[in-house]
Design an enzyme around this catalytic site. Structure first.
Site, PDB file in Angstrom:
ATOM      1  N   GLU A  50       0.822  -1.217   0.000  1.00 14.61           N
ATOM      2  CA  GLU A  50       0.000   0.000   0.000  1.00 14.61           C
ATOM      3  C   GLU A  50       0.857   1.269   0.000  1.00 14.61           C
ATOM      4  O   GLU A  50       0.517   2.248  -0.654  1.00 14.61           O
ATOM      5  CB  GLU A  50      -0.938   0.009   1.211  1.00 14.61           C
ATOM      6  CG  GLU A  50      -2.057  -1.042   1.152  1.00 14.61           C
ATOM      7  CD  GLU A  50      -3.143  -0.698   0.131  1.00 14.61           C
ATOM      8  OE1 GLU A  50      -3.186   0.444  -0.349  1.00 14.61           O
ATOM      9  OE2 GLU A  50      -3.965  -1.590  -0.178  1.00 14.61           O
ATOM     10  N   ASP A  67      -6.196   8.424  -0.293  1.00 13.23           N
ATOM     11  CA  ASP A  67      -5.694   7.421   0.652  1.00 13.23           C
ATOM     12  C   ASP A  67      -4.464   7.989   1.352  1.00 13.23           C
ATOM     13  O   ASP A  67      -3.605   8.583   0.697  1.00 13.23           O
ATOM     14  CB  ASP A  67      -5.278   6.137  -0.080  1.00 13.23           C
ATOM     15  CG  ASP A  67      -6.415   5.522  -0.871  1.00 13.23           C
ATOM     16  OD1 ASP A  67      -7.561   5.597  -0.415  1.00 13.23           O
ATOM     17  OD2 ASP A  67      -6.141   4.960  -1.949  1.00 13.23           O
TER      18      ASP A  67
END
Ligand code: NAG
Length: 143
Positions: A50, A67
Site C-alpha cells: 500500500e 488514501d
C-alpha cells in the site's frame, strides 16, 4: 525559495519511511499481530504494497477521495481531510494518518479491519498478500 524550504520542512514532519523490522516491531508492540485474525506478516505485506512503509504516502482516487499513510486509509470513509465528503469513522484528521508516530494509523487500521470486509478492504493485500507465503516480511526481525 523560502516558501519551498518551508514546505519541505513541513512535509518532512509528516513523512517517515520505516525500515522493515522497525515497522514489524512497532506493529507488534501495538497489538497488531493476530488482530481480528490478521497475522503480523499480513499487516507487513499490506503496508509494503500500500505505501512502501512510507507514512507520507498519498494516493488520489478517481472519486475525489485520497488514501493516506502507511496503510493508505481512505478519506471517504475513515478520516476527514476537509476536501471530500467523509463518514470519518475513525474520527480523525487524515493528516494524523501520516505521522511518523503510528499510533493514530494503527488505531484506525484496527477500526477498518473490524468492518465486514475485514482485511479485504485493502486492494494491495488482495492482490499481493492473500494466500501467499509471507514469512519474508517478518524474517530476521525477532518478532
Ligand atoms: C505516539 O503517540 C501516542 C498517542 O498520542 C503517545 O501516547 C506515544 O507516546 C507516542 N509515541 C512516541 C514514540 O512518541
Amino acid at each position: 525559495m523560502r516558501a519551498v524550504v518551508l514546505l519541505l520542512l513541513v512535509a518532512s514532519a509528516y513523512a517517515k519511511v520505516y525500515e522493515r523490522c522497525e515497522l514489524a516491531r512497532t506493529l507488534q508492540a501495538n497489538g497488531m499481530d493476530g488482530y481480528w485474525g490478521v497475522s503480523l506478516a499480513n499487516w507487513m505485506c499490506l503496508a509494503y504494497w500500500e505505501s512502501g512503509y512510507n507514512t507520507g504516502a498519498t494516493h488520489h482516487d478517481t472519486d475525489g477521495s485520497t488514501d493516506y499513510g502507511i496503510f493508505q486509509i481512505n478519506s471517504r470513509w475513515w478520516c476527514s481531510d476537509g476536501r471530500s465528503i467523509s463518514s470519518d469513522a475513525c474520527g480523525i484528521s487524515c493528516s494524523e494518518l501520516m505521522s511518523p508516530n503510528l499510533s493514530a494509523a494503527i488505531t484506525c487500521a484496527k477500526r477498518v479491519v473490524r468492518d465486514p470486509n475485514g482485511v479485504s478492504a485493502w486492494v494491495g493485500w488482495r492482490l499481493h498478500c492473500e494466500g501467499r507465503d509471507l514469512s519474508s516480511y517478518v524474517a530476521g526481525c525477532g518478532v
